[in-house]
Design an enzyme around this catalytic site. Structure first.
Site, PDB file in Angstrom:
ATOM      1  N   ARG A  63      -0.735 -14.140   1.826  1.00 39.44           N
ATOM      2  CA  ARG A  63       0.331 -13.222   2.249  1.00 39.44           C
ATOM      3  C   ARG A  63       0.279 -11.915   1.468  1.00 39.44           C
ATOM      4  NH1 ARG A  63       6.592 -13.609   1.276  1.00 39.44           N
ATOM      5  NH2 ARG A  63       7.368 -12.312   2.963  1.00 39.44           N
ATOM      6  N   HIS A  67       0.206  -8.148   2.987  1.00 39.60           N
ATOM      7  CA  HIS A  67       1.202  -7.118   2.658  1.00 39.60           C
ATOM      8  C   HIS A  67       0.551  -5.913   1.980  1.00 39.60           C
ATOM      9  CE1 HIS A  67       5.188  -9.540   3.082  1.00 39.60           C
ATOM     10  NE2 HIS A  67       4.328  -9.824   4.036  1.00 39.60           N
ATOM     11  N   ASN A  95       8.998  -8.174  -0.204  1.00 37.30           N
ATOM     12  CA  ASN A  95       7.926  -8.630  -1.096  1.00 37.30           C
ATOM     13  C   ASN A  95       8.429  -9.508  -2.243  1.00 37.30           C
ATOM     14  OD1 ASN A  95       5.705  -7.543   0.192  1.00 37.30           O
ATOM     15  ND2 ASN A  95       5.866  -5.568  -0.864  1.00 37.30           N
ATOM     16  N   HIS A 192       0.319 -18.616   9.058  1.00 40.73           N
ATOM     17  CA  HIS A 192       1.526 -19.412   8.790  1.00 40.73           C
ATOM     18  C   HIS A 192       1.245 -20.908   8.876  1.00 40.73           C
ATOM     19  CE1 HIS A 192       4.442 -15.795   9.615  1.00 40.73           C
ATOM     20  NE2 HIS A 192       3.715 -15.657   8.519  1.00 40.73           N
TER      21      HIS A 192
HETATM   22  C1  HEM Z   1       3.103 -11.524  12.739  1.00 41.90           C
HETATM   23  C2  HEM Z   1       3.967 -10.975  11.946  1.00 41.90           C
HETATM   24  C3  HEM Z   1       4.455 -11.641  10.695  1.00 41.90           C
HETATM   25  C4  HEM Z   1       5.738 -11.813  10.317  1.00 41.90           C
HETATM   26  C5  HEM Z   1       6.964 -11.356  11.089  1.00 41.90           C
HETATM   27  C6  HEM Z   1       5.740 -12.531   9.065  1.00 41.90           C
HETATM   28  C7  HEM Z   1       6.866 -12.872   8.358  1.00 41.90           C
HETATM   29  C8  HEM Z   1       6.883 -13.770   7.316  1.00 41.90           C
HETATM   30  C9  HEM Z   1       8.076 -14.255   6.665  1.00 41.90           C
HETATM   31  C10 HEM Z   1       9.480 -13.800   6.973  1.00 41.90           C
HETATM   32  C11 HEM Z   1       7.696 -15.170   5.738  1.00 41.90           C
HETATM   33  C12 HEM Z   1       8.611 -15.993   4.840  1.00 41.90           C
HETATM   34  C13 HEM Z   1       9.051 -15.176   3.629  1.00 41.90           C
HETATM   35  C14 HEM Z   1      10.133 -15.874   2.864  1.00 41.90           C
HETATM   36  O1  HEM Z   1      11.070 -16.369   3.481  1.00 41.90           O
HETATM   37  O2  HEM Z   1      10.037 -15.900   1.632  1.00 41.90           O
HETATM   38  C15 HEM Z   1       6.261 -15.260   5.794  1.00 41.90           C
HETATM   39  C16 HEM Z   1       5.503 -16.098   5.008  1.00 41.90           C
HETATM   40  C17 HEM Z   1       4.132 -16.097   4.998  1.00 41.90           C
HETATM   41  N1  HEM Z   1       3.316 -15.213   5.683  1.00 41.90           N
HETATM   42 FE1  HEM Z   1       3.874 -14.034   7.201  1.00 41.90          FE
HETATM   43  N2  HEM Z   1       4.446 -12.778   8.695  1.00 41.90           N
HETATM   44  C18 HEM Z   1       3.628 -12.249   9.653  1.00 41.90           C
HETATM   45  C19 HEM Z   1       2.246 -12.227   9.626  1.00 41.90           C
HETATM   46  C20 HEM Z   1       1.498 -12.754   8.605  1.00 41.90           C
HETATM   47  C21 HEM Z   1       0.084 -12.526   8.422  1.00 41.90           C
HETATM   48  C22 HEM Z   1      -0.777 -11.633   9.313  1.00 41.90           C
HETATM   49  C23 HEM Z   1      -0.296 -13.224   7.316  1.00 41.90           C
HETATM   50  C24 HEM Z   1      -1.643 -13.313   6.662  1.00 41.90           C
HETATM   51  C25 HEM Z   1      -2.783 -12.992   7.230  1.00 41.90           C
HETATM   52  C26 HEM Z   1       0.871 -13.916   6.828  1.00 41.90           C
HETATM   53  C27 HEM Z   1       0.897 -14.811   5.792  1.00 41.90           C
HETATM   54  C28 HEM Z   1       2.025 -15.511   5.369  1.00 41.90           C
HETATM   55  C29 HEM Z   1       1.987 -16.656   4.489  1.00 41.90           C
HETATM   56  C30 HEM Z   1       0.740 -17.350   3.974  1.00 41.90           C
HETATM   57  C31 HEM Z   1       3.319 -17.019   4.236  1.00 41.90           C
HETATM   58  C32 HEM Z   1       3.825 -18.137   3.309  1.00 41.90           C
HETATM   59  C33 HEM Z   1       4.035 -17.552   1.920  1.00 41.90           C
HETATM   60  C34 HEM Z   1       4.381 -18.540   0.835  1.00 41.90           C
HETATM   61  O3  HEM Z   1       4.560 -19.725   1.096  1.00 41.90           O
HETATM   62  O4  HEM Z   1       4.478 -18.086  -0.320  1.00 41.90           O
HETATM   63  N3  HEM Z   1       1.941 -13.572   7.602  1.00 41.90           N
HETATM   64  N4  HEM Z   1       5.791 -14.384   6.732  1.00 41.90           N
END
Ligand code: HEM
Length: 321
Positions: A63, A67, A95, A192
């Protein structure tokens, strides 16, 4: 032509297309071959050791790279600390739950000992994200290197990170502005398959959802109850984004088909006809998902990269030189 031949043909076309996009860049696969030949094994060892202790950090690294790349390009701007005169990207609400900074610091320190002032923080982050995917069972792939570190990191720029309240139309538009196809959007959302989200990212689906529904109608009703139970413990309580949060697999896409996508933005990929087709394909064919994901990740890692005097090799990933 039988379906498997069609898939192979599509994959071949994608390889050729991505080669065309790659060709315009000054980055290269063997950028550090002479100046720092051990950079890749060093990063890999540091990442593997850290993830053996805490496999949930793979999600954090993946992530963080996303970002980084979406704001100001892949230039390590997400790693910069705020100062008294500047609030940096990392202090934006979007972030605050990023994790894994210490892994990047450790790799940077070891690399500086080997080859001082040569390898950018942006490259280390890109490599660490790649290695985290492989550690978790995902595809192995090579990435071009040679990014320079940026000198700008401002909280206001993070307004351009996608919010979990966006629907597919908005996501297609936003990712399209970065040059991604609809298929690449779905493949990248497959990230995800790792990690978790806090209640604050999905509670809007559980009450006063819209003028006709209290709860998001695309949610499986039992899953909605589990989400509500999680949220009863507060905004920071979290839930896995798919049933296998530490395994890089296609369970995320299968969850979407059952109405068990945790974020509204995720479930909307199944609600929309155009993207549902791709979700179904990835749910049925993990190899196809892996292939499309690695291509899209290579492209994501090339977003607005800085070359030569547009950037620098930061000595400490936390601050500009
Ligand atoms: C398509 C649009 C996307 C949206 C709207 C989005 C939004 C989010 C949100 C809201 C979270 C949870 C944050 C939290 O509650 O702390 C999250 C987690 C995450 N996102 Fe996305 N994301 C998107 C695309 C991506 C992309 C393109 C990647 C990587 C290539 C990614 C990788 C991750 C990962 C791995 C997590 C888990 C993080 C953790 O467990 O620490 N996301 N994302």
């Amino acid at each position: 032509m039988v379906p498997s031949q069609v898939v192979k043909l599509l994959m071949l076309i994608e390889v050729l297309m991505s080669g065309v996009r790659l060709g315009v860049d000054a980055l290269s696969m063997n950028y550090y071959a002479l100046s720092c030949p051990l950079v890749e094994p060093i990063v890999k060892n540091v990442v593997n050791q850290a993830l053996s202790q805490d496999p949930t950090l793979a999600a954090g690294l993946l992530r963080m790279h996303f970002h980084d790349c979406f704001i100001q390009g892949c230039d390590g701007s997400v790693l910069i600390d705020s100062t008294k005169d500047n609030t940096a990207e990392k202090d934006s609400p979007a972030n605050l739950s990023l994790r894994g900074y210490e892994i990047i610091d450790q790799a940077k320190q070891m690399i500086e000992n080997q080859c001082p002032g040569v390898v950018s923080c942006a490259d280390i982050l890109a490599l660490a994200a790649r290695d985290a995917v492989f550690f978790s069972g995902g595809p192995v792939y090579d990435i071009p290197k040679g990014r320079k570190d940026g000198r700008r990191s401002k909280i206001e720029d993070t307004i351009n990170l996608p919010a979990p309240t966006l629907n597919t139309t908005a996501l297609v538009k936003m990712f399209g502005q970065h040059g991604f196809s609809v298929r690449e959007l779905v493949a990248l959302s497959g990230a995800h398959t790792l990690g978790a989200a806090r209640c604050s990212s999905f509670k809007h689906r559980l009450s006063h959802f819209d003028s006709t529904h209290d709860v998001d109608p695309n949610l499986d009703s039992n899953f909605a109850k589990t989400m509500s139970r999680t949220c009863s413990q507060g905004d920071n309580a979290s839930m896995p984004l798919d049933p296998t949060r530490n395994s890089f697999d296609n369970a995320y896409f299968n969850a979407l088909r059952r109405g068990m996508g945790l974020l509204f933005s995720d479930q909307s990929l199944f609600a929309d006809r155009q993207t549902r087709r791709i979700v179904n394909a990835f749910a049925m064919n993990q190899a196809m998902f892996f292939f499309n994901f690695q291509q899209a990740m290579v492209n994501m890692g090339l977003l607005d990269v800085k070359e030569d005097d547009e950037g620098e090799i930061r000595l400490d990933c936390h601050s500009v030189n």
